[in-house]
Design a protein around this motif. Sequence first.
Motif, PDB file in Angstrom:
ATOM      1  N   THR A 399      -5.611   9.121  -1.736  1.00  0.00           N
ATOM      2  CA  THR A 399      -6.135   8.012  -0.940  1.00  0.00           C
ATOM      3  C   THR A 399      -5.064   7.477  -0.008  1.00  0.00           C
ATOM      4  OG1 THR A 399      -7.654   7.392  -2.724  1.00  0.00           O
ATOM      5  CG2 THR A 399      -7.222   5.738  -1.027  1.00  0.00           C
ATOM      6  N   LEU A 400      -5.434   7.349   1.268  1.00  0.00           N
ATOM      7  CA  LEU A 400      -4.563   6.745   2.268  1.00  0.00           C
ATOM      8  C   LEU A 400      -5.245   5.502   2.819  1.00  0.00           C
ATOM      9  CD1 LEU A 400      -3.443   9.951   4.232  1.00  0.00           C
ATOM     10  CD2 LEU A 400      -2.213   8.774   2.398  1.00  0.00           C
ATOM     11  N   GLY A 401      -4.487   4.437   2.980  1.00  0.00           N
ATOM     12  CA  GLY A 401      -5.040   3.178   3.463  1.00  0.00           C
ATOM     13  C   GLY A 401      -5.036   3.102   4.979  1.00  0.00           C
ATOM     14  N   ILE A 402      -6.108   2.564   5.521  1.00  0.00           N
ATOM     15  CA  ILE A 402      -6.208   2.229   6.940  1.00  0.00           C
ATOM     16  C   ILE A 402      -6.695   0.792   7.032  1.00  0.00           C
ATOM     17  CG2 ILE A 402      -6.629   4.577   7.773  1.00  0.00           C
ATOM     18  CD1 ILE A 402      -9.645   3.835   7.847  1.00  0.00           C
ATOM     19  N   VAL A 403      -6.510   0.155   8.179  1.00  0.00           N
ATOM     20  CA  VAL A 403      -6.854  -1.259   8.265  1.00  0.00           C
ATOM     21  C   VAL A 403      -8.257  -1.504   8.804  1.00  0.00           C
ATOM     22  CG1 VAL A 403      -4.439  -1.901   8.539  1.00  0.00           C
ATOM     23  CG2 VAL A 403      -5.861  -1.599  10.566  1.00  0.00           C
ATOM     24  N   HIS A 404      -8.798  -0.547   9.556  1.00  0.00           N
ATOM     25  CA  HIS A 404     -10.116  -0.748  10.144  1.00  0.00           C
ATOM     26  C   HIS A 404     -10.600   0.577  10.726  1.00  0.00           C
ATOM     27  CE1 HIS A 404     -13.297  -2.270  12.846  1.00  0.00           C
ATOM     28  NE2 HIS A 404     -13.360  -3.277  11.991  1.00  0.00           N
ATOM     29  N   GLN A 431      -9.256   4.781   2.913  1.00  0.00           N
ATOM     30  CA  GLN A 431      -9.819   3.533   2.390  1.00  0.00           C
ATOM     31  C   GLN A 431      -9.386   2.364   3.260  1.00  0.00           C
ATOM     32  OE1 GLN A 431      -9.110   2.893  -1.762  1.00  0.00           O
ATOM     33  NE2 GLN A 431      -9.760   0.758  -1.724  1.00  0.00           N
ATOM     34  N   THR A 432     -10.359   1.561   3.677  1.00  0.00           N
ATOM     35  CA  THR A 432     -10.067   0.397   4.512  1.00  0.00           C
ATOM     36  C   THR A 432      -9.559  -0.746   3.645  1.00  0.00           C
ATOM     37  OG1 THR A 432     -11.779   1.033   6.097  1.00  0.00           O
ATOM     38  CG2 THR A 432     -11.020  -1.245   6.168  1.00  0.00           C
ATOM     39  N   LEU A 433      -8.385  -1.269   3.997  1.00  0.00           N
ATOM     40  CA  LEU A 433      -7.748  -2.348   3.241  1.00  0.00           C
ATOM     41  C   LEU A 433      -7.143  -3.348   4.212  1.00  0.00           C
ATOM     42  CD1 LEU A 433      -5.742  -0.157   0.696  1.00  0.00           C
ATOM     43  CD2 LEU A 433      -7.736  -1.529   0.132  1.00  0.00           C
ATOM     44  N   PRO A 434      -7.074  -4.627   3.841  1.00  0.00           N
ATOM     45  CA  PRO A 434      -6.314  -5.576   4.656  1.00  0.00           C
ATOM     46  C   PRO A 434      -4.848  -5.164   4.691  1.00  0.00           C
ATOM     47  CG  PRO A 434      -7.727  -6.726   3.084  1.00  0.00           C
ATOM     48  CD  PRO A 434      -7.742  -5.275   2.700  1.00  0.00           C
ATOM     49  N   PRO A 435      -4.169  -5.318   5.832  1.00  0.00           N
ATOM     50  CA  PRO A 435      -2.763  -4.895   5.917  1.00  0.00           C
ATOM     51  C   PRO A 435      -1.887  -5.457   4.802  1.00  0.00           C
ATOM     52  CG  PRO A 435      -3.588  -5.452   8.098  1.00  0.00           C
ATOM     53  CD  PRO A 435      -4.675  -5.825   7.129  1.00  0.00           C
ATOM     54  N   ALA A 436      -2.046  -6.744   4.498  1.00  0.00           N
ATOM     55  CA  ALA A 436      -1.181  -7.374   3.503  1.00  0.00           C
ATOM     56  C   ALA A 436      -1.419  -6.847   2.093  1.00  0.00           C
ATOM     57  CB  ALA A 436      -1.368  -8.891   3.534  1.00  0.00           C
ATOM     58  N   GLN A 437      -2.549  -6.175   1.860  1.00  0.00           N
ATOM     59  CA  GLN A 437      -2.858  -5.665   0.527  1.00  0.00           C
ATOM     60  C   GLN A 437      -2.270  -4.273   0.302  1.00  0.00           C
ATOM     61  OE1 GLN A 437      -7.044  -5.947  -0.555  1.00  0.00           O
ATOM     62  NE2 GLN A 437      -6.857  -4.258  -2.002  1.00  0.00           N
TER      63      GLN A 437
END
Length: 663
Positions: A399-404, A431-437
């Motif tokens: 899983t890689l995080g993206i912001v939007h 996976q879409t996540l808030p940047p600070a998370q």
Amino acid sequence: MTSLVSVQDVTKTFPLGGGAHYLALKGIDLEIRKGEFISLIGHSGCGKSTLLNMIAGLDLPTDGTVLLDGETVRRPGPDKMVVFQNYSLLPWLSVRQNIALAVDEVLPELTFAERHSVVDEHIAMVGLGHAADKAPGQLSGGMRQRVAIARALAIRPKLLLLDEPFGALDALTRGNLQEKLMQICNEHELTAVMVTHDVDEAVLLSDRIVMLTNGPGSRIGGVLEVDIPRPRQRLQVVHHPSYYSLRSEIIYFLNRQKRVKQWQAKSHRVLARHGLEKVNLDLGFLPLAACAPLAVAEAKGLFTKHGLDEVQLVRETSWRGVTDGLVDATLDAALMPSGMPTWMTAGGHGGPPLPIVTALTLSRNGNGVTLATRLAEQGVESVETYRDYLLQHNREPHTLGIVHPASMHNLLLRYWLAAHAIDPDRDVHLQTLPPAQMLADLKDGSIDGYCVGEPWNRRAQVEGRGTPIVGDLEIWSGHPGKVLGVREDWALAYPNTHIALVKALLEACAYCQDPGHADELSDLLSDRRYLGMRADLIRFGVDAPSGRAEDWQPHHLFFGPGVNRPSRSEHLWILTQLARWAEIPFPRNYVEILERVCGVAVYSTAARELGLDDVSYQRQGIALFDGRPFNSDDPIGYLNQVSLHRDFSVAEISLSVPRPLSE
């Protein structure tokens, strides 16, 4: 599973003095299946208890219908038992007598022995055999509530209705009683509807969570399916992968409703001064280094300089908050990812297409891809070794995080992966996540890396949690990062205000670009109003391999020839990438969309009035790292030629006729 309760287009109004009426609920539609546990959640005054009372028959809808087993609910009855927060026990009767009173009244066809057996069964069910002959005054609050639940269940209702049944209990008692209620509901396949303010309680107990918007005229703002399997245990349920995402979704909804309520409570008449149509503005932003122009414009008085006397910077926790703020018009304008204007204009946010105008590119670059340190320890140091790692561990989810979905983080990450034969939807999960998370999720191992703006890449490196694998300068140097976005109807209603806003922020961009201000910017953004972190973690440049100070390069570009002017070609490239990965259909009328999105005339006017000489400057062609040319004259041909893409469609995007807010 069959529907037991059907709430059909229910509206409820209450009379007020002087012939006025209060609209409590409007257009409520809800189907409740047999054996299902439903929670109603929302802020005080949103109509949760009103809806529960109409399902119980304690009140009637003004319009619409409530059906129970296909029959209209017109009055209360033993088939719909309500458990209130205040227990409602007769104090002169014992536990056994309180329950027996209900059983004797509702089940007279049973013999005395059978009724006695039913009472004893339900006393045992709630664990009160030792207190069966005690009066309510001799019981604790939790025990009294168990009596109320036992009394409700003893008459075998079709539907159990609970109005904040645990609200007055201490945490330990509440937890034990929640466990008992879950056990009873599971064993007896009860259908239940519960009003609650407790987010964790809703996730723990429910099959579905119905979220109500603020009143007056409350509606169903969303329904969450709780996919946590039963039976559930309170201490174990928090470890289910869906628990925190469900919890976060509810909290986001409640916070959004609170924000809307606060906005409505403020005086929102339009204040016009200095030849501007509106001088009181709410500007949304996220705590990122790219918000520097907004912080500078506030701190240096540039908003006021250009006539905008009352500008409030609204710190959002996620880009979803910015989207919703523009949709419901609680934000006048916002810092946003460069892909968001075309994405919203094309209807990518899930609602009707909402034309968004961007007249200013606030920043370029500023992003990077970071992978967890544990991957670097296994030899992952480049995209090639990452691809090999994925092949070797193809049974594990990565899983890689993206912001939007519409951010350049997502689009550049996808482009970079696909160009190296890594399918961004099949070989990894984005996976879409808030940047600070993101850093917190990287620490606990729930994601393997992310693509995000600064300072989150540098912070992961400094804290030893992540290793940068590629920067955006290596993927597309000079790509648009963040832009200023406003609704088209807002731009039409307040044209002079729009120009003044662009002038203030353009002047702030010039200030941010000066290398001599880098340390000052870091100190400014470290303030809790903006990023709220140590200044040394907030940098605006990249160190050169030579290590020489004179070779230091700016990472973020805030100002310069061609930096700030909206580019139709760049927004067209963004449209092709959004369509490539099936975020939106490629718009057949893309020329119209680009004309309405790119506020070039507003930018040109602002730049000219500031005395800038690059008003007519055009950026060079789009050049990504792989050298693939982008043909802006044939975007569909370009899409058909890329090696990896989803099945994309081409469609006409129906846009509203441009008109100002006042109409």
